[in-house]
Scaffold this motif. Structure first.
Motif, PDB file in Angstrom:
ATOM      1  N   ASN A 157     -68.751   4.923-130.353  1.00  0.00           N
ATOM      2  CA  ASN A 157     -68.343   6.070-131.189  1.00  0.00           C
ATOM      3  C   ASN A 157     -69.488   6.622-132.040  1.00  0.00           C
ATOM      4  O   ASN A 157     -69.532   7.825-132.288  1.00  0.00           O
ATOM      5  N   LEU A 158     -70.370   5.760-132.505  1.00  0.00           N
ATOM      6  CA  LEU A 158     -71.435   6.221-133.409  1.00  0.00           C
ATOM      7  C   LEU A 158     -72.793   6.269-132.699  1.00  0.00           C
ATOM      8  O   LEU A 158     -73.433   7.322-132.640  1.00  0.00           O
ATOM      9  N   THR A 159     -73.222   5.132-132.134  1.00  0.00           N
ATOM     10  CA  THR A 159     -74.514   5.126-131.429  1.00  0.00           C
ATOM     11  C   THR A 159     -74.467   6.085-130.239  1.00  0.00           C
ATOM     12  O   THR A 159     -75.453   6.774-129.952  1.00  0.00           O
ATOM     13  N   GLY A 160     -73.324   6.158-129.573  1.00  0.00           N
ATOM     14  CA  GLY A 160     -73.188   7.075-128.439  1.00  0.00           C
ATOM     15  C   GLY A 160     -73.412   8.516-128.874  1.00  0.00           C
ATOM     16  O   GLY A 160     -74.074   9.290-128.186  1.00  0.00           O
ATOM     17  N   GLN A 161     -72.869   8.888-130.020  1.00  0.00           N
ATOM     18  CA  GLN A 161     -73.051  10.267-130.508  1.00  0.00           C
ATOM     19  C   GLN A 161     -74.501  10.500-130.936  1.00  0.00           C
ATOM     20  O   GLN A 161     -75.057  11.583-130.737  1.00  0.00           O
ATOM     21  N   PHE A 162     -75.114   9.466-131.523  1.00  0.00           N
ATOM     22  CA  PHE A 162     -76.538   9.562-131.891  1.00  0.00           C
ATOM     23  C   PHE A 162     -77.394   9.802-130.641  1.00  0.00           C
ATOM     24  O   PHE A 162     -78.229  10.720-130.604  1.00  0.00           O
ATOM     25  N   LEU A 163     -77.177   8.985-129.611  1.00  0.00           N
ATOM     26  CA  LEU A 163     -78.018   9.088-128.404  1.00  0.00           C
ATOM     27  C   LEU A 163     -77.842  10.446-127.717  1.00  0.00           C
ATOM     28  O   LEU A 163     -78.819  11.066-127.288  1.00  0.00           O
ATOM     29  N   ALA A 198     -71.816   8.390-117.065  1.00  0.00           N
ATOM     30  CA  ALA A 198     -72.787   7.780-117.988  1.00  0.00           C
ATOM     31  C   ALA A 198     -72.023   7.033-119.070  1.00  0.00           C
ATOM     32  O   ALA A 198     -70.984   7.503-119.534  1.00  0.00           O
ATOM     33  N   ASP A 199     -72.547   5.884-119.446  1.00  0.00           N
ATOM     34  CA  ASP A 199     -72.063   5.156-120.614  1.00  0.00           C
ATOM     35  C   ASP A 199     -72.857   5.691-121.803  1.00  0.00           C
ATOM     36  O   ASP A 199     -74.082   5.522-121.866  1.00  0.00           O
ATOM     37  N   VAL A 200     -72.180   6.351-122.736  1.00  0.00           N
ATOM     38  CA  VAL A 200     -72.913   7.026-123.818  1.00  0.00           C
ATOM     39  C   VAL A 200     -73.622   6.056-124.764  1.00  0.00           C
ATOM     40  O   VAL A 200     -74.473   6.475-125.548  1.00  0.00           O
ATOM     41  N   SER A 201     -73.294   4.778-124.675  1.00  0.00           N
ATOM     42  CA  SER A 201     -73.954   3.811-125.567  1.00  0.00           C
ATOM     43  C   SER A 201     -75.272   3.306-124.977  1.00  0.00           C
ATOM     44  O   SER A 201     -75.978   2.513-125.607  1.00  0.00           O
ATOM     45  N   GLN A 202     -75.603   3.764-123.767  1.00  0.00           N
ATOM     46  CA  GLN A 202     -76.832   3.305-123.094  1.00  0.00           C
ATOM     47  C   GLN A 202     -77.836   4.460-122.997  1.00  0.00           C
ATOM     48  O   GLN A 202     -77.582   5.443-122.292  1.00  0.00           O
ATOM     49  N   GLN A 203     -78.971   4.304-123.675  1.00  0.00           N
ATOM     50  CA  GLN A 203     -79.928   5.413-123.760  1.00  0.00           C
ATOM     51  C   GLN A 203     -80.385   5.921-122.379  1.00  0.00           C
ATOM     52  O   GLN A 203     -80.448   7.132-122.152  1.00  0.00           O
ATOM     53  N   ALA A 204     -80.678   4.982-121.479  1.00  0.00           N
ATOM     54  CA  ALA A 204     -81.187   5.398-120.162  1.00  0.00           C
ATOM     55  C   ALA A 204     -80.126   6.218-119.423  1.00  0.00           C
ATOM     56  O   ALA A 204     -80.449   7.198-118.731  1.00  0.00           O
ATOM     57  N   GLU A 205     -78.853   5.843-119.593  1.00  0.00           N
ATOM     58  CA  GLU A 205     -77.782   6.574-118.894  1.00  0.00           C
ATOM     59  C   GLU A 205     -77.572   7.961-119.516  1.00  0.00           C
ATOM     60  O   GLU A 205     -77.282   8.933-118.820  1.00  0.00           O
ATOM     61  N   VAL A 206     -77.712   8.035-120.830  1.00  0.00           N
ATOM     62  CA  VAL A 206     -77.591   9.343-121.508  1.00  0.00           C
ATOM     63  C   VAL A 206     -78.732  10.262-121.058  1.00  0.00           C
ATOM     64  O   VAL A 206     -78.510  11.430-120.719  1.00  0.00           O
TER      65      VAL A 206
END
Ligand code: NAD
Length: 265
Positions: free
Chosen positions: A116-122, A64-72
């Motif tokens: 680094n930031l949006t990925g941790q948020f998601l 998963a790419d942590v910056s992509q909501q659907a993938e998270v």
């Protein structure tokens, strides 16, 4: 009393290398079923899974790419599909794209903030939703635990790395704000701020003369290993740290002690 995670399920992002790999392996040894997230290296993730299984543990590699909501969201769905629940998130994925301030492109600014930031948020948002949905599973004192991987650069400015330092400064207040918001539900959120740890992210910077320069910044006089960070992650995720809420544990050999002042006086 030992730090154990028996019966718990941990999602470790960026688990195919470096700190994430060290954490995934130690969590596996401590009894957790581990979802080893990867972005680039499926081989690396599969290898971590094999090592955990060889030690008698359970693990699965999930891309998963942590910056992509659907993938998270899909990653959390796969975690639940495989292991029935998620009890621990280690939001560890991170990248650097360094440049002098006026050379830093908007693209590289966004890429680092997004990962680094949006990925941790998601990932944290998906984790809290999952904790709420599954209720108290009785496998740990807390109903869910989140660890945010920060850096000493959440407090130490770093010329030539504005995107990275800004992302980690953001992680610090994201972590503390979330900790404040969900603690009453029995969800513990904490952070880890490593100093210089030998991994792929800084392999070049920690070679030869680079290593000597970095050592001058570390009172404890050694560069860290992923295991130094993994042990702290295990402690924070375990019931041993049950009253630790909204804290950042610096794992930096004293890097944040202003070592320049040692000889100043
Ligand atoms: P690393 O390069 O080995 O690990 C980073 C991981 O993040 C890799 O597995 C990579 O595939 C993954 N990743 C990158 N982009 C991703 C994306 N979009 N989606 C999912 N995964 C993605 O380096 P590391 O040192 O192990 O870094 C791990 C974390 O520790 C990072 O957040 C980093 O900022 C932090 N950190 C490292 C140090 C250090 O000295 N090594 C110091 C402070 C903080």
């Amino acid at each position: 009393m030992e730090c154990r995670l028996d019966g718990q399920v941990a999602v470790v992002t960026g688990g195919s290398s470096g700190l994430g790999q060290g954490i995934a392996l130690l969590f596996g040894r401590a009894g957790a079923a581990v979802v080893v997230n990867y972005h680039g290296s499926q081989e690396g993730a599969e290898d971590v899974v094999r090592q955990i299984e060889a030690g008698g543990g359970r693990a699965v590699a999930v891309r998963a790419d942590v910056s992509q909501q659907a993938e998270v969201d899909a990653m959390f769905a796969k975690a639940v599909e495989h292991f029935g629940a998620v009890d621990i998130l280690v939001a560890n994925s991170g990248i650097q794209k360094d440049a002098a301030f006026t050379e830093l492109t908007l693209e590289d600014w966004r890429k680092v903030i997004d990962t680094n930031l949006t990925g941790q948020f998601l990932c944290a948002q998906a984790a809290v939703r999952q904790f709420r949905q599954q209720g108290d599973r009785g496998v740990s004192k807390a109903r869910g635990k989140i660890l945010h991987m920060s850096s000493v650069h959440e407090v130490v400015p770093w010329a030539g790395h504005a995107n990275y330092a800004a992302s980690k400064g953001g992680v610090s207040l994201l972590m503390r704000t979330l900790a404040q918001e969900v603690a009453e539900e029995g969800i513990r959120v904490n952070g880890i701020a490593p100093g210089a740890i030998r991994t792929a992210i800084n392999a070049d910077a920690l070679e030869g003369e680079g290593a000597e320069e970095v050592l001058r910044l570390i009172p404890y006089n050694r560069i860290g290993d992923p295991e130094d960070v993994a042990r702290v992650a295990l402690f924070l995720a375990s019931d041993m740290a049950d009253y630790v809420v909204g804290a950042t544990l610096f794992v930096d050999g004293g890097m944040t002690l202003y070592p320049g002042f040692r000889d100043n006086g």
